[in-house]
Scaffold this motif. Structure first.
Motif, short mmCIF file in Angstrom:
data_model
loop_
_atom_site.label_atom_id
_atom_site.label_comp_id
_atom_site.label_asym_id
_atom_site.label_seq_id
_atom_site.Cartn_x
_atom_site.Cartn_y
_atom_site.Cartn_z
N ARG A 49 0.84 -1.21 0.00
CA ARG A 49 0.00 0.00 0.00
C ARG A 49 0.87 1.25 0.00
NH1 ARG A 49 -2.40 3.50 3.71
NH2 ARG A 49 -4.49 4.17 3.11
N ALA A 50 1.90 1.29 0.83
CA ALA A 50 2.78 2.45 0.92
C ALA A 50 3.51 2.71 -0.40
CB ALA A 50 3.79 2.26 2.05
N LEU A 51 3.97 1.66 -1.06
CA LEU A 51 4.66 1.83 -2.34
C LEU A 51 3.73 2.41 -3.41
CD1 LEU A 51 6.72 -1.49 -2.46
CD2 LEU A 51 7.65 0.84 -2.30
N ILE A 52 2.50 1.91 -3.44
CA ILE A 52 1.54 2.41 -4.42
C ILE A 52 1.19 3.87 -4.11
CG2 ILE A 52 -0.82 2.18 -5.32
CD1 ILE A 52 -0.50 -0.90 -4.81
N MET A 53 0.97 4.19 -2.85
CA MET A 53 0.61 5.55 -2.47
C MET A 53 1.75 6.53 -2.72
SD MET A 53 -1.83 5.00 0.81
CE MET A 53 -2.21 6.74 0.89
N GLN A 54 2.98 6.06 -2.60
CA GLN A 54 4.13 6.91 -2.89
C GLN A 54 4.15 7.28 -4.38
OE1 GLN A 54 7.85 5.18 -1.70
NE2 GLN A 54 9.06 6.81 -2.60
N ALA A 55 3.82 6.34 -5.23
CA ALA A 55 3.82 6.57 -6.68
C ALA A 55 2.58 7.32 -7.15
CB ALA A 55 3.93 5.25 -7.42
N LEU A 56 1.46 7.13 -6.45
CA LEU A 56 0.19 7.76 -6.83
C LEU A 56 -0.36 8.54 -5.63
CD1 LEU A 56 -1.41 4.70 -8.67
CD2 LEU A 56 -0.33 6.69 -9.73
N PRO A 57 0.22 9.68 -5.32
CA PRO A 57 -0.24 10.47 -4.16
C PRO A 57 -1.73 10.76 -4.26
CG PRO A 57 1.78 11.40 -5.07
CD PRO A 57 1.30 10.35 -6.04
N GLY A 58 -2.39 10.63 -3.15
CA GLY A 58 -3.83 10.89 -3.09
C GLY A 58 -4.69 9.69 -3.45
N ALA A 59 -4.07 8.61 -3.85
CA ALA A 59 -4.84 7.41 -4.20
C ALA A 59 -5.43 6.77 -2.95
CB ALA A 59 -3.94 6.40 -4.92
N GLU A 60 -6.57 6.12 -3.15
CA GLU A 60 -7.14 5.29 -2.10
C GLU A 60 -6.73 3.85 -2.44
OE1 GLU A 60 -11.32 5.87 -1.30
OE2 GLU A 60 -11.15 7.94 -2.02
N VAL A 61 -6.08 3.20 -1.50
CA VAL A 61 -5.51 1.88 -1.77
C VAL A 61 -5.87 0.91 -0.66
CG1 VAL A 61 -3.37 0.60 -2.22
CG2 VAL A 61 -3.52 3.01 -2.89
N SER A 62 -6.40 -0.24 -1.04
CA SER A 62 -6.61 -1.32 -0.07
C SER A 62 -5.94 -2.58 -0.63
CB SER A 62 -8.08 -1.56 0.21
OG SER A 62 -8.73 -2.02 -0.95
N VAL A 63 -5.25 -3.29 0.24
CA VAL A 63 -4.51 -4.48 -0.16
C VAL A 63 -4.83 -5.60 0.82
CG1 VAL A 63 -2.23 -5.47 -0.60
CG2 VAL A 63 -2.63 -3.06 -1.08
N THR A 64 -5.11 -6.78 0.29
CA THR A 64 -5.34 -7.95 1.14
C THR A 64 -4.46 -9.10 0.69
OG1 THR A 64 -7.18 -8.67 -0.24
CG2 THR A 64 -7.74 -7.35 1.68
#
Length: 82
Positions: free
Chosen positions: A9-24
Motif C-alpha cells: 500500500r505504501a509503495l503504491i501511495m508513494q507513486a500515486l499520491p492521493g490514491a485510495e488503496v486497499s490491499v489484502t
C-alpha cells in the motif's frame, strides 16, 4: 523475504499520491495479494496502462516477494458509480 499489505500500500501511495488503496493477502502466505486502487491518475488510461503504473510502483517486489497480484483500478468517478 515476504512483503506485507501495508508495505505494498505504501509503495503504491508513494507513486500515486492521493490514491485510495486497499490491499489484502488472499492466501495468508505473504505472496498472493489483491489490491483496489482508486486514483485520478487512471483517467484516460486503459486497464493495461493502469496496471503498468501499479507494477512500476512496486518495482522489484513484483519480481520477488509478490507472486500474484489481482488488481482493480478505477478513477474516483468510476468507483462512485458502483
Amino acid at each position: 523475504m515476504a512483503i506485507t499489505p501495508d508495505e505494498i500500500r505504501a509503495l503504491i501511495m508513494q507513486a500515486l499520491p492521493g490514491a485510495e488503496v486497499s490491499v489484502t493477502d488472499t492466501t495468508g502466505t505473504g505472496d498472493h495479494y489483491a489490491a483496489t486502487v482508486v486514483s485520478s491518475a487512471f483517467a484516460g488510461k486503459g486497464p493495461v496502462d493502469r496496471h503498468r503504473l501499479i507494477y512500476a510502483a512496486l518495482g522489484d517486489a513484483m519480481r520477488g516477494p509478490i507472486h500474484a497480484l489481482a488488481l482493480e483500478t478505477e478513477t474516483p468517478e468510476e468507483y462512485q458509480r458502483k
